[in-house]
Design an enzyme around this catalytic site. Structure first.
Site, mmCIF file in Angstrom:
data_model
loop_
_atom_site.group_PDB
_atom_site.id
_atom_site.type_symbol
_atom_site.label_atom_id
_atom_site.label_comp_id
_atom_site.label_asym_id
_atom_site.label_seq_id
_atom_site.Cartn_x
_atom_site.Cartn_y
_atom_site.Cartn_z
ATOM 1 N N HIS A 159 -35.534 -29.325 -3.112
ATOM 2 C CA HIS A 159 -34.829 -28.228 -4.684
ATOM 3 C C HIS A 159 -35.022 -26.852 -3.724
ATOM 4 O O HIS A 159 -35.098 -27.069 -2.872
ATOM 5 C CB HIS A 159 -35.496 -28.185 -5.938
ATOM 6 C CG HIS A 159 -37.131 -27.229 -5.605
ATOM 7 N ND1 HIS A 159 -37.966 -28.048 -4.705
ATOM 8 C CD2 HIS A 159 -37.652 -25.721 -5.891
ATOM 9 C CE1 HIS A 159 -38.690 -27.188 -5.364
ATOM 10 N NE2 HIS A 159 -38.825 -26.135 -5.496
ATOM 11 N N ARG B 153 -44.777 -21.054 -13.102
ATOM 12 C CA ARG B 153 -44.706 -22.075 -12.551
ATOM 13 C C ARG B 153 -46.096 -21.826 -12.516
ATOM 14 O O ARG B 153 -46.265 -21.402 -11.986
ATOM 15 C CB ARG B 153 -43.618 -22.041 -11.148
ATOM 16 C CG ARG B 153 -44.431 -23.317 -10.600
ATOM 17 C CD ARG B 153 -43.268 -23.064 -9.268
ATOM 18 N NE ARG B 153 -45.068 -23.641 -8.111
ATOM 19 C CZ ARG B 153 -44.874 -23.155 -6.825
ATOM 20 N NH1 ARG B 153 -43.772 -23.163 -6.883
ATOM 21 N NH2 ARG B 153 -45.378 -23.679 -6.223
ATOM 22 N N ASP C 5 -42.374 -28.672 -3.163
ATOM 23 C CA ASP C 5 -43.435 -26.943 -2.861
ATOM 24 C C ASP C 5 -44.747 -28.354 -2.387
ATOM 25 O O ASP C 5 -44.706 -29.221 -2.893
ATOM 26 C CB ASP C 5 -43.382 -27.169 -4.491
ATOM 27 C CG ASP C 5 -42.539 -26.270 -5.102
ATOM 28 O OD1 ASP C 5 -41.518 -25.550 -4.186
ATOM 29 O OD2 ASP C 5 -41.978 -26.313 -6.243
ATOM 30 N N HIS D 92 -36.252 -27.444 0.187
ATOM 31 C CA HIS D 92 -38.183 -27.265 0.471
ATOM 32 C C HIS D 92 -38.237 -28.372 -0.658
ATOM 33 O O HIS D 92 -37.688 -28.789 -2.176
ATOM 34 C CB HIS D 92 -38.666 -25.969 0.401
ATOM 35 C CG HIS D 92 -38.549 -25.910 -0.588
ATOM 36 N ND1 HIS D 92 -37.950 -25.086 -0.920
ATOM 37 C CD2 HIS D 92 -39.412 -25.631 -1.908
ATOM 38 C CE1 HIS D 92 -37.966 -24.178 -2.083
ATOM 39 N NE2 HIS D 92 -39.649 -24.827 -2.022
#
Ligand SMILES: [Fe+2]
Length: 278
Positions: free
Chosen positions: A249, A264, A95, A93
Site C-alpha cells: 500500500h 491504526r 507494514d 510498502h
C-alpha cells in the site's frame, strides 16, 4: 450485510456491518481473506471498539515507531497536519515486513479526512505474481529477501519532517533485519504472492548486488501496473483492514493544507512459508 468488490483484482466495501457485533465477524473475516482489503463504512467506533475488533483477528502487535494515541499505547497515530508536507507511508510498502513474524494486517480508523484526496492505493501481490511468466516464477520461487527497518526508521532519517514533528520516533529501536521468501504461500488463502517491497526490502540474498537491484527494480515496476491496484477513498468513520501478506500500500500525499488523522492497530502475524513446488 452487502459486500461490493472495488476492482477485479482486490478490495471490497462492506455495507451494513458493525465491527462491534460478534455475529458479523465471520463474514468480515471471509471477505478479508478473499479480497485482501476491506473497508467498512459508517462505523461508530471508540478506541476500545477498535481494539476489540482487532483482537478478533489475533493478538495486537504494537508498532515501535509511531506516536501512540494518548491513553492507548496499542493504537498508533497516523497524522498529517495542515502545515506539514510529508505524509507517513508515501512509498510502496507492506507494514512490518522487517519483522521475523510480519504483522497479519493493519486496521485503520478514519477519524478526520481531507475534503478531497488522501486516498490509499493497494496492490494485489498475488495478482502481480500470477501475471509473471512461468519461467520467471520458477526462478523467483527459491529465493530469499532481506528486509530491514534501519534505513526507514533509524538514525539516518532523524532529521526528516516526520521525525522532527514527533510523528515518528524511537529511532534507536530500528534494529530489525528479517529474511523472508521472495514468493510466499499465503497463510490464510494458500495463494502464492510476491513478498518484497520498495521501502523495507534491501536485497535478494542469493544474487549478486547488481543482479538483486535489477530483479527488484523489474518486479517493482511490474507491481506498479494499475491492473493489480485498488484505490481506497476514505470517508470519516471508515474502518479498513488490509492483509500485509497479500498487498502493498501507499498513502497518496495530495491534500496539502488539510489535516488527515487515522488511528491504526496492527494485528500480529506468523512466520511466512515459501511457495510450495508447483
Ligand atoms: Fe503502511
Amino acid at each position: 450485510m452487502e459486500i461490493r468488490p472495488l476492482t477485479g483484482g482486490l478490495g471490497a466495501e462492506i455495507l451494513g456491518a458493525d465491527i462491534r457485533r460478534a455475529q458479523d465477524f465471520d463474514a468480515i473475516f471471509e471477505a478479508f481473506v478473499n479480497y485482501s482489503v476491506v473497508v467498512l463504512r459508517g462505523q461508530d467506533c471508540t478506541p476500545e471498539d477498535h481494539l476489540a475488533f482487532a483482537r478478533r483477528f489475533g493478538p495486537i502487535n504494537v508498532n515501535r515507531f509511531f506516536q501512540p494515541v494518548e491513553g492507548y499505547p496499542e493504537i498508533a497515530t497516523v497524522l498529517k497536519e495542515k502545515d506539514q508536507k510529508q505524509a507517513i507511508g508515501e512509498g510502496w510498502h507492506t507494514d512490518h515486513s522487517y519483522d521475523e513474524m510480519p504483522a497479519m494486517g493493519s486496521i485503520l480508523h478514519a477519524i478526520e479526512v481531507p475534503p478531497i484526496g488522501g486516498d490509499t492505493l493497494l496492490v494485489s501481490m498475488a495478482a502481480a505474481y500470477e501475471a509473471l511468466s512461468p519461467a520467471l516464477r520458477i526462478f523467483l520461487d527459491g529465493l530469499t529477501a532481506v528486509h530491514s527497518s534501519r534505513h526507514t526508521f533509524g538514525a539516518s532519517v532523524q532529521d526528516s519532517e516526520a521525525s522532527v514533528s514527533g510523528r515518528l520516533g524511537n529511532a534507536l529501536a530500528a534494529t530489525q533485519d528479517a529474511r523472508h521468501p521472495v514468493v510466499i504461500t499465503h497463510p490464510l488463502s494458500g495463494r502464492r504472492g510476491l513478498y518484497v517491497n520498495p521501502v523495507f526490502t534491501t536485497h535478494i540474498e542469493e544474487l549478486y548486488p547488481d543482479e538483486s537491484d535489477a530483479i527488484l527494480a523489474m518486479l517493482y515496476a511490474h507491481c506498479k501496473q494499475p491492473e493489480f491496484h485498488c484505490r481506497l477513498r476514505w470517508q470519516a468513520r471508515d474502518i479498513a483492514i488490509w492483509d500485509n501478506r497479500a498487498t502493498w500500500h501507499k498513502a497518496i500525499n495530495d491534500y496539502h493544507s488539510h489535516r488527515r488523522l487515522m488511528h491504526r492497530v496492527t494485528v500480529a502475524g506468523v512466520a511466512l512459508a515459501a511457495a510450495q513446488a508447483a
